[in-house]
Each structure stands twice: as structure tokens, then as C-alpha cells.
Design a protein around this motif. Structure first.
Motif, PDB file in Angstrom:
ATOM      1  N   ALA A  19       0.825  -1.207   0.000  1.00 32.22           N
ATOM      2  CA  ALA A  19       0.000   0.000   0.000  1.00 32.22           C
ATOM      3  C   ALA A  19       0.860   1.257   0.000  1.00 32.22           C
ATOM      4  N   ALA A  20       1.952   1.246   0.785  1.00 32.46           N
ATOM      5  CA  ALA A  20       2.833   2.412   0.834  1.00 32.46           C
ATOM      6  C   ALA A  20       3.486   2.660  -0.517  1.00 32.46           C
ATOM      7  N   PHE A  21       3.885   1.588  -1.185  1.00 33.46           N
ATOM      8  CA  PHE A  21       4.494   1.738  -2.515  1.00 33.46           C
ATOM      9  C   PHE A  21       3.477   2.298  -3.507  1.00 33.46           C
ATOM     10  N   ALA A  22       2.249   1.746  -3.486  1.00 34.95           N
ATOM     11  CA  ALA A  22       1.218   2.230  -4.406  1.00 34.95           C
ATOM     12  C   ALA A  22       0.868   3.684  -4.131  1.00 34.95           C
ATOM     13  N   ALA A  23       0.766   4.041  -2.860  1.00 33.99           N
ATOM     14  CA  ALA A  23       0.454   5.431  -2.510  1.00 33.99           C
ATOM     15  C   ALA A  23       1.564   6.377  -2.956  1.00 33.99           C
ATOM     16  N   THR A  24       2.796   5.948  -2.822  1.00 32.17           N
ATOM     17  CA  THR A  24       3.915   6.785  -3.271  1.00 32.17           C
ATOM     18  C   THR A  24       3.860   7.023  -4.774  1.00 32.17           C
ATOM     19  N   MET A  25       3.585   5.969  -5.532  1.00 32.53           N
ATOM     20  CA  MET A  25       3.485   6.110  -6.981  1.00 32.53           C
ATOM     21  C   MET A  25       2.335   7.043  -7.375  1.00 32.53           C
ATOM     22  N   TRP A  26       1.220   6.941  -6.652  1.00 31.16           N
ATOM     23  CA  TRP A  26       0.057   7.766  -6.972  1.00 31.16           C
ATOM     24  C   TRP A  26       0.279   9.227  -6.601  1.00 31.16           C
ATOM     25  N   LEU A  27       0.943   9.462  -5.479  1.00 31.37           N
ATOM     26  CA  LEU A  27       1.133  10.823  -4.997  1.00 31.37           C
ATOM     27  C   LEU A  27       2.340  11.524  -5.615  1.00 31.37           C
ATOM     28  N   PRO A  29       3.421  12.454  -8.610  1.00 29.82           N
ATOM     29  CA  PRO A  29       3.247  13.623  -9.487  1.00 29.82           C
ATOM     30  C   PRO A  29       2.783  14.869  -8.739  1.00 29.82           C
ATOM     31  N   ARG A  30       2.017  14.664  -7.658  1.00 26.41           N
ATOM     32  CA  ARG A  30       1.522  15.805  -6.895  1.00 26.41           C
ATOM     33  C   ARG A  30       2.596  16.423  -6.008  1.00 26.41           C
ATOM     34  N   LEU A  31       3.693  15.701  -5.848  1.00 25.34           N
ATOM     35  CA  LEU A  31       4.758  16.173  -4.977  1.00 25.34           C
ATOM     36  C   LEU A  31       5.868  16.866  -5.772  1.00 25.34           C
ATOM     37  N   GLY A  32       5.587  17.169  -7.024  1.00 24.74           N
ATOM     38  CA  GLY A  32       6.586  17.865  -7.825  1.00 24.74           C
ATOM     39  C   GLY A  32       6.765  19.307  -7.365  1.00 24.74           C
ATOM     40  N   LEU A  40       9.807  17.927   1.365  1.00 22.02           N
ATOM     41  CA  LEU A  40       9.439  17.122   2.540  1.00 22.02           C
ATOM     42  C   LEU A  40       8.482  15.993   2.157  1.00 22.02           C
ATOM     43  N   GLY A  41       7.565  16.283   1.241  1.00 19.96           N
ATOM     44  CA  GLY A  41       6.635  15.251   0.813  1.00 19.96           C
ATOM     45  C   GLY A  41       7.332  14.096   0.133  1.00 19.96           C
ATOM     46  N   ARG A  42       8.289  14.416  -0.768  1.00 24.93           N
ATOM     47  CA  ARG A  42       9.008  13.350  -1.465  1.00 24.93           C
ATOM     48  C   ARG A  42       9.883  12.547  -0.504  1.00 24.93           C
ATOM     49  N   LEU A  43      10.559  13.267   0.416  1.00 26.91           N
ATOM     50  CA  LEU A  43      11.393  12.559   1.396  1.00 26.91           C
ATOM     51  C   LEU A  43      10.541  11.658   2.296  1.00 26.91           C
ATOM     52  N   GLY A  44       9.382  12.185   2.745  1.00 30.21           N
ATOM     53  CA  GLY A  44       8.516  11.389   3.607  1.00 30.21           C
ATOM     54  C   GLY A  44       7.996  10.148   2.904  1.00 30.21           C
TER      55      GLY A  44
END
Length: 306
Positions: A19-27, A29-32, A40-44
Motif C-alpha cells: 500500500a505504501a508503494f502504491a500510494a507513493t506512486m500515486w502521490l 506527481p503531486r509532490l513535484g 518534505l513530501g518526497r522525502l517522507g
């Protein structure tokens, strides 16, 4: 709290990792962007995913290899670095607490495969208690051997480690049975344990009689042979006893044979070492005594002792 080695916890954490991997992939583009919030979003997301994935891998590896059996063992909450139980003289030295499945193609019948008993050993001289597994070969139960005594081999795991893995992963009883059936090994009783008795918490004692602390060497070289010879049909003589182990257990095995040949005359070390380490898991094993430290250096003993 779920069991540290149980399958449900492994499944839950593995699903969290997915789930964490899928959420990272989904989010992602929004963390650009170059702002601090985006960084901080990308690091987190990156580190959060790594932590959950590593936790899942760690749980699977721990369950397979048996490094830690409980949360208290993992977190170091099993008590003080070493406690001695004040036993009263008399009483039974060994108490059978259960049985373990015999991993053998020969079937479950003890007359064909032998039997594995889980026991609790009470050490009168050391004041320590510990659990262990005893493998009794099939001859132990066969009528023609009813009056016979058997040799004993003490088998020690590494630290950390749990004795169950000596049965299920390293397959000592199964290997012993095959050797007995092939005539390569006489019918032999195995005693499978951790190198640190349960009575000293989670401290890595390196099988030492620690000054003003737990007397672990005494437990293994005095209490254990006496208890086994009293409660089982085992020869009460050192030439009929052997000890072997891996890593820390290998160091302990060689040390017992070198320091206490009246307890064990034969020893086998698998990936062991020859000098006790000093680290946060051991604490001060020698009480600042340089002579005691040297006496437990196995290469020094080979060069300087008979």
C-alpha cells in the motif's frame, strides 16, 4: 499484540508495504516542484516506503532464521542483564513441558523416528533455569535397548537465536536419524539450546561464568550433564558427551572442551570464533580481570595451556 514470528503480522506488514508503494506512486506527481513542502513530501514518501518494506523483509527473515522469538526478546525487555534464581536443594532437575513434531519421512512413531521433548532444566550449581529440546533416538524406545544408556550431544544455536530453528531449519534430529540409520552415528541423544539460558534475560553471556553475575559456563558444564544423566538414560562420563554449535554456539563449544574436558571431550564449531566480543549485548563479561579475559581466549589457551 500479534506474535513477532507469526504469519498474520507478516501478512499485515507486507500489505502495508504494498500500500505504501502504491500510494507513493500515486502521490509522486503531486509532490513535484521545488518548494520545501514538495521536498518534505518526497522525502517522507520515500523513507516511509523504505521503512515499511524493510520491516516486512525483517519480519520474514526473523521468522525463518529465528533470531528473536518475542517482542521482549527483540526490544531487550526480558529483565536485567542477569538474574540468578535461588533454588532449594532437592527437587527434579528436568521438567518435560511439551513435545515438538519430529521432522522425518519415517513417520511420527517414536519407535521409528524418535521423539522430541521440550524440557525446562533447573541448574542447582548455577542457580539458572533454561528451556531446551531433547531428541531421543528411536532406539531409546525399542525393547532391545531398554537397559542401554546413550551418548549425548549438546547443540547450541548462535546469538540471538531460538532452539526451534535447530529442529526445523538446521534439521539436527533428522540428520542424526539418517546418520544412525546409515550406521555412521551411534544412537545419540541431542540436547538443543540457545547459548544463553533463559534465566539471564537477553544478555549475550558468551557462555561465561561472569564475576558477580550469572554462572553460564557452570550451567552448561556441571548442571546440564548431571541433570541429563539423572533424568534420561545417558552415560555419565565425559568421553560419551560432545558439544557443537554455530557462531556464538561454536565459540562456546570449543571453550567447553578446552576449559572443561571433564564435561565434554569432543567439540565442533561451525562458523565460530575464538575470543569473546565486548559490545552492548555482552556488557562487561570479565569484571576488568585481564587474566580471566585471557583464559577465555581460545587461541591463547592452545598456545599456553596443556
Amino acid at each position: 499484540m500479534p506474535s513477532l514470528t507469526g504469519l498474520p503480522l507478516q501478512i499485515i506488514v507486507a500489505l502495508l508495504a504494498v500500500a505504501a508503494f502504491a500510494a507513493t506512486m500515486w502521490l509522486w506527481p503531486r509532490l513535484g516542484g521545488n518548494g520545501w513542502k514538495a521536498w518534505l513530501g518526497r522525502l517522507g514518501a520515500f523513507f516511509g516506503t523504505q521503512v515499511v518494506v524493510l520491516a516486512a523483509l525483517g519480519l520474514v527473515a526473523n521468522s525463518y532464521f529465528g533470531f528473536y522469538s518475542t517482542w521482549s526478546d527483540l526490544l531487550g525487555l526480558d529483565g536485567a542483564p542477569g538474574q540468578v534464581v535461588d533454588h532449594q536443594p532437592g527437587g527434579k532437575a528436568i521438567r518435560v513441558t511439551g513435545e515438538q513434531k519430529m521432522y522425518s519421512a519415517q513417520g511420527p512413531a517414536k519407535e521409528r523416528s524418535g521423539k522430541i521433548e521440550k524440557i525446562d532444566i533447573r541448574g542447582e550449581a548455577s542457580g539458572l533455569n533454561s528451556d531446551a529440546y531433547v531428541y531421543l533416538p528411536p532406539q531409546y524406545f525399542q525393547p532391545e535397548f531398554a537397559g542401554s544408556r546413550f551418548p549425548m550431544a549438546l547443540v547450541l544455536s548462535g546469538y540471538p537465536g531460538i532452539p526451534e530453528k535447530l529442529i526445523s531449519l538446521l534439521k539436527y534430529p533428522e540428520t542424526a536419524l539418517k546418520g544412525i540409520e546409515a550406521g555412521q552415528l551411534p544412537p545419540t541423544v541431542l540436547v538443543m539450546m540457545r547459548p544463553t539460558p533463559a534465566g539471564v534475560g537477553n544478555r549475550d553471556t558468551e557462555c561465561m561464568d561472569i564475576p558477580n553475575g550469572p554462572q553460564v559456563e557452570t550451567f552448561f558444564t556441571t548442571d546440564l550433564p548431571k541433570a541429563m544423566a539423572t533424568d534420561y538414560r545417558i552415560y555419565d562420563k565425559p568421553e560419551a558427551r560432545a558439544v557443537m554449535g554455530d557462531s556464538t554456539g561454536g565459540y562456546c563449544a570449543l571453550k567447553f572442551a578446552l576449559r572443561k574436558p571433564d564435561a565434554y571431550r569432543s567439540a565442533v564449531s561451525l562458523s565460530g570464533y575464538y575470543e569473546a566480543p565486548s559490545d552492548p549485548t555482552t556488557g562487561d563479561l570479565f569484571g576488568g580481570n585481564a587474566d580471566l579475559k585471557r583464559e577465555n581466549d581460545l587461541l591463547w589457551r592452545l598456545e599456553n595451556r596443556p
